[in-house]
Design an enzyme around this catalytic site. Sequence first.
Site, PDB file in Angstrom:
ATOM      1  N   GLU A   1      -2.614  -8.482  -1.014  1.00 11.29           N
ATOM      2  CA  GLU A   1      -3.154  -8.102   0.349  1.00 11.29           C
ATOM      3  C   GLU A   1      -4.946  -7.318   0.271  1.00 11.29           C
ATOM      4  OE1 GLU A   1      -0.536  -8.277   3.710  1.00 11.29           O
ATOM      5  OE2 GLU A   1      -0.056  -6.946   1.976  1.00 11.29           O
TER       6      GLU A   1
ATOM      7  N   VAL B   1       0.848  -1.256  -0.081  1.00 13.61           N
ATOM      8  CA  VAL B   1      -0.125   0.129  -0.024  1.00 13.61           C
ATOM      9  C   VAL B   1       0.988   1.283   0.045  1.00 13.61           C
ATOM     10  CG1 VAL B   1      -1.279   1.220   1.439  1.00 13.61           C
ATOM     11  CG2 VAL B   1      -1.769  -1.299   1.501  1.00 13.61           C
TER      12      VAL B   1
END
Length: 504
Positions: free
Chosen positions: A296, A272
């Site tokens: 994820e 991220v």
Amino acid sequence: MNIHKRIQNAALHPKIMPAAQAASLIPLGANVGMSGFTGAGYPKAVPQALAARLSALHAAGQTHASINLWTGASTAPELDGVLAKAHGIQMRLPYQSDPSCRQQINAGQMRYTDMHLSHVAPMARAGFLGTLDVAVVEVVGILPDGRMMASTSVGNNQTWLDLAQHIILEVNLHQNPALEGMHDMAHNMPMPPHGQPIALTHPSERIGTPYLQADLSKVMAVVITDHPDRNSAFDAPNEVSAQIAGHLIDFLQDEVQAGRLPPSLLPLQSGVGNTANAVLAGLNQGPFDQMTAYTEVLQDGMLDMLRSGKLSCASATALSLSPTALAEFNANIDFYRQRIVLRPEEISNHPELIRRLGVIAMNTMIEADIYGNVNSTHIMGSAIMNGIGGSGDFARNARLSIFMSPSVAKGGKISSIVPMVSHHDHTEHDVHIIVTEQGLADLRGLAPTQRARLIVERCAHPSFRPQLLDYMDRAQRSGAGLHTPHLLDEALSWHSRYLKTGQM
């Protein structure tokens, strides 16, 4: 909206109550497992009510009133933030990114267990983490037979529902009921020595059911909410992140031409953040088609790739979308439901599957040293930033393990390439590629001294490159341990100098 359309199990209707009443049922000192993975699918009302309750207890003199908080990963201000500000978290696991949590952890006011995400559910089921007293889980709705429609993240939710002695459900009317069918829950994962191969060979395959399940007799409260997820917008790709993406795309093209990767690459995993999202934006404009993702979190860049057709499908455990991207997702959810699968993090991060699928893992780092060891969690060796999250699950098992970062930080005062990392998360054995805006170093098959010269020459910023080369040369001339030569009295001097002077 008639809430009974969302809560179709009549036995749960008498348990509907305000958030404050539900929060009062959570014992002080309890281990509480809450849903949430990034700012998605986390309970919004109960944590805030619990924080208010704990603050009132503190004001009344019960200064140690708190809980131990388990989640899927980081959450949002309405959960981590509000409980931390109330000094209501005694221990936190397995990952966090909240400024108040970070401050209290680094001040020694909150204990923090930083864990590989794939380890959490197995360790919880084995009892290593203690008894889970209460689960607080956000759902989209509840069917007549008690099955639950999961929200915008899965994380460890099924594990919490299985293990908790008591359950509080938050039914969030704001979440889109058309999420139903997007999830793939693997139930009753066997513990060693009875584990079985996980029957997944492609990111789009499914091995479970679309619904969460729980023993409804354990449900002690149902709370109705109507609040959006809280994910921040990503910065637009800048020159540095665009250069990192360019180096990486050139490398992947070379791998395809050499026959080491297929034209559609292998399943992508992306950490991220703004740099990672910029790389995805670059891939969306790049030469590869019919790519897949096994990751994820699904962030803006992957949503763009699904919409353009560059990405054919994506498997994740959570949506990590900016408000703009989330609006696009909800407006076209029927399109995305055919292309996205949300799974428990025990499956999304499972080493067996990462290795079998041959995932290309792309994660960000804080710093790397000249031999390819990576620090992705700590600032100057002692202060936690966020945590290791799932990067270790992927890096250790990926077909290609890639770490990326700008070559400098703090306006050039800090080098991301240093003589020795101040904290080890990913050893040189798990790092295949390092890339900065300066260039890319392919470390596969190289001895440590070869790796060192390549990293410095290709990845270090020019303002730090001469000092790094000088350190390497002097370490080699010292004659002490020439396999991985270091000058131990200087290896961390760059960090010490920064702490004393504000620059390396």
